[in-house]
Motif scaffolding. Structure first.
Motif, PDB file in Angstrom:
ATOM      1  N   ALA A 207      -2.949  -6.808  -1.761  1.00 43.63           N
ATOM      2  CA  ALA A 207      -3.075  -5.658  -2.667  1.00 43.63           C
ATOM      3  C   ALA A 207      -1.827  -4.785  -2.611  1.00 43.63           C
ATOM      4  CB  ALA A 207      -4.319  -4.843  -2.313  1.00 43.63           C
ATOM      5  N   GLU A 208      -1.285  -4.592  -1.421  1.00 43.32           N
ATOM      6  CA  GLU A 208      -0.028  -3.835  -1.292  1.00 43.32           C
ATOM      7  C   GLU A 208       1.086  -4.515  -2.081  1.00 43.32           C
ATOM      8  OE1 GLU A 208      -0.953  -2.291   3.298  1.00 43.32           O
ATOM      9  OE2 GLU A 208       0.474  -3.929   2.923  1.00 43.32           O
ATOM     10  N   TRP A 209       1.109  -5.835  -2.014  1.00 44.57           N
ATOM     11  CA  TRP A 209       2.179  -6.597  -2.665  1.00 44.57           C
ATOM     12  C   TRP A 209       2.069  -6.556  -4.187  1.00 44.57           C
ATOM     13  CZ3 TRP A 209       2.472 -10.759  -5.978  1.00 44.57           C
ATOM     14  CH2 TRP A 209       3.726 -11.384  -6.093  1.00 44.57           C
ATOM     15  N   ILE A 210       0.863  -6.669  -4.726  1.00 45.74           N
ATOM     16  CA  ILE A 210       0.701  -6.792  -6.175  1.00 45.74           C
ATOM     17  C   ILE A 210       0.781  -5.453  -6.899  1.00 45.74           C
ATOM     18  CG2 ILE A 210      -1.812  -6.541  -6.379  1.00 45.74           C
ATOM     19  CD1 ILE A 210      -1.764  -8.918  -8.325  1.00 45.74           C
ATOM     20  N   ALA A 211       0.656  -4.356  -6.200  1.00 46.35           N
ATOM     21  CA  ALA A 211       0.701  -3.034  -6.841  1.00 46.35           C
ATOM     22  C   ALA A 211       1.985  -2.902  -7.660  1.00 46.35           C
ATOM     23  CB  ALA A 211       0.616  -1.935  -5.785  1.00 46.35           C
ATOM     24  N   GLY A 212       1.830  -2.579  -8.929  1.00 45.33           N
ATOM     25  CA  GLY A 212       2.980  -2.390  -9.804  1.00 45.33           C
ATOM     26  C   GLY A 212       3.542  -3.661 -10.420  1.00 45.33           C
ATOM     27  N   LYS A 213       2.951  -4.822 -10.123  1.00 40.39           N
ATOM     28  CA  LYS A 213       3.471  -6.093 -10.636  1.00 40.39           C
ATOM     29  C   LYS A 213       2.576  -6.649 -11.750  1.00 40.39           C
ATOM     30  CE  LYS A 213       5.759  -7.704  -6.382  1.00 40.39           C
ATOM     31  NZ  LYS A 213       5.467  -6.560  -5.498  1.00 40.39           N
TER      32      LYS A 213
END
Length: 227
Positions: A207-213
């Motif tokens: 979830a941290e990684w996908i935020a904004g993608k």
């Protein structure tokens, strides 16, 4: 960041706990608050950096349709819905949303997938089988993880015929064993989860990684990029 966790089961509750430990804000919605994705409106979703779904095969598709249609970023740990994957992929891409899915968010299981591929290449003439054991409340069988292992083995060697045996016992977090057998010997690869913490930790990092993608990814494609 602020995350929305869908599902108040054991894994969903642990995901919320891990997210708090990593310094994030969390809102958790159970099925009774979100029947047929009724709570997932555009104004509500706009307040979250990412949505994490650990619900059921029945609930996940309405949740995904609502989230992706509104351009949300979604991490899906629920399994048993992959017959709808291409539809969800198309929706995510049309709406500039983000979708990150995986049959297992454990780093150890991702390593098992890679080793399984190497085993299939190393002994292609052996007979392969998979056994998996999970808690009695798990609804899909075989598990998504077992099906992924089968796909990995057959992608490495399409001639391999893989039988899967499933058991549902007590509160087992997850046990997967790959057996490769010949007339002369046997090789076993086993991953046993002692708790659900590994799944929860991986899901929060996703979830941290996908935020904004924007885009669509399998967890195995991004695991090396996680913090």
């Amino acid at each position: 960041m602020l995350f929305l966790v869908l599902g108040k089961g054991k894994t969903g509750s642990l995901v919320a706990e891990v997210a708090h430990q990593r310094g994030h804000g969390v809102r958790v919605l159970g099925e009774e608050e979100n029947r047929q994705a009724s709570a997932l409106t555009a104004p509500f979703l706009a307040g979250f950096d990412a949505v994490i779904d650990f619900t059921t095969p029945e609930a996940v598709i309405p949740n995904l349709r609502a989230c992706l249609a509104n351009g949300a970023r979604v991490v899906v740990g629920t399994t048993g819905w992959y017959q709808h994957l291409e539809d969800m992929r198309s929706l995510a891409l049309r709406k500039n949303a983000g979708l990150l899915y995986g049959t297992n968010f454990s780093v150890g299981v991702q390593a098992l997938f890679r080793i399984a591929r190497e085993l299939a290449l190393a002994v292609p003439e052996y007979k392969f089988s998979i056994s998996e054991t999970h808690h009695t409340s798990k609804k899909d069988a075989p598990s998504g993880t077992a099906l992924t292992i089968k796909q990995v083995l057959q992608a490495a060697n399409p001639a391999i015929d893989v039988e899967i045996t499933s058991k549902r016992e007590g509160d087992a977090s997850g046990l997967h064993t790959i057996e490769a057998r010949s007339a002369h010997d046997r090789i076993e690869l086993t991953h046993e989860a002692f708790s659900r913490h590994g799944f929860a930790d991986g899901a929060v990092k996703a979830a941290e990684w996908i935020a904004g993608k924007n885009g669509v990814w399998d967890f195995s494609e991004v695991i090396q990029q996680l913090g």
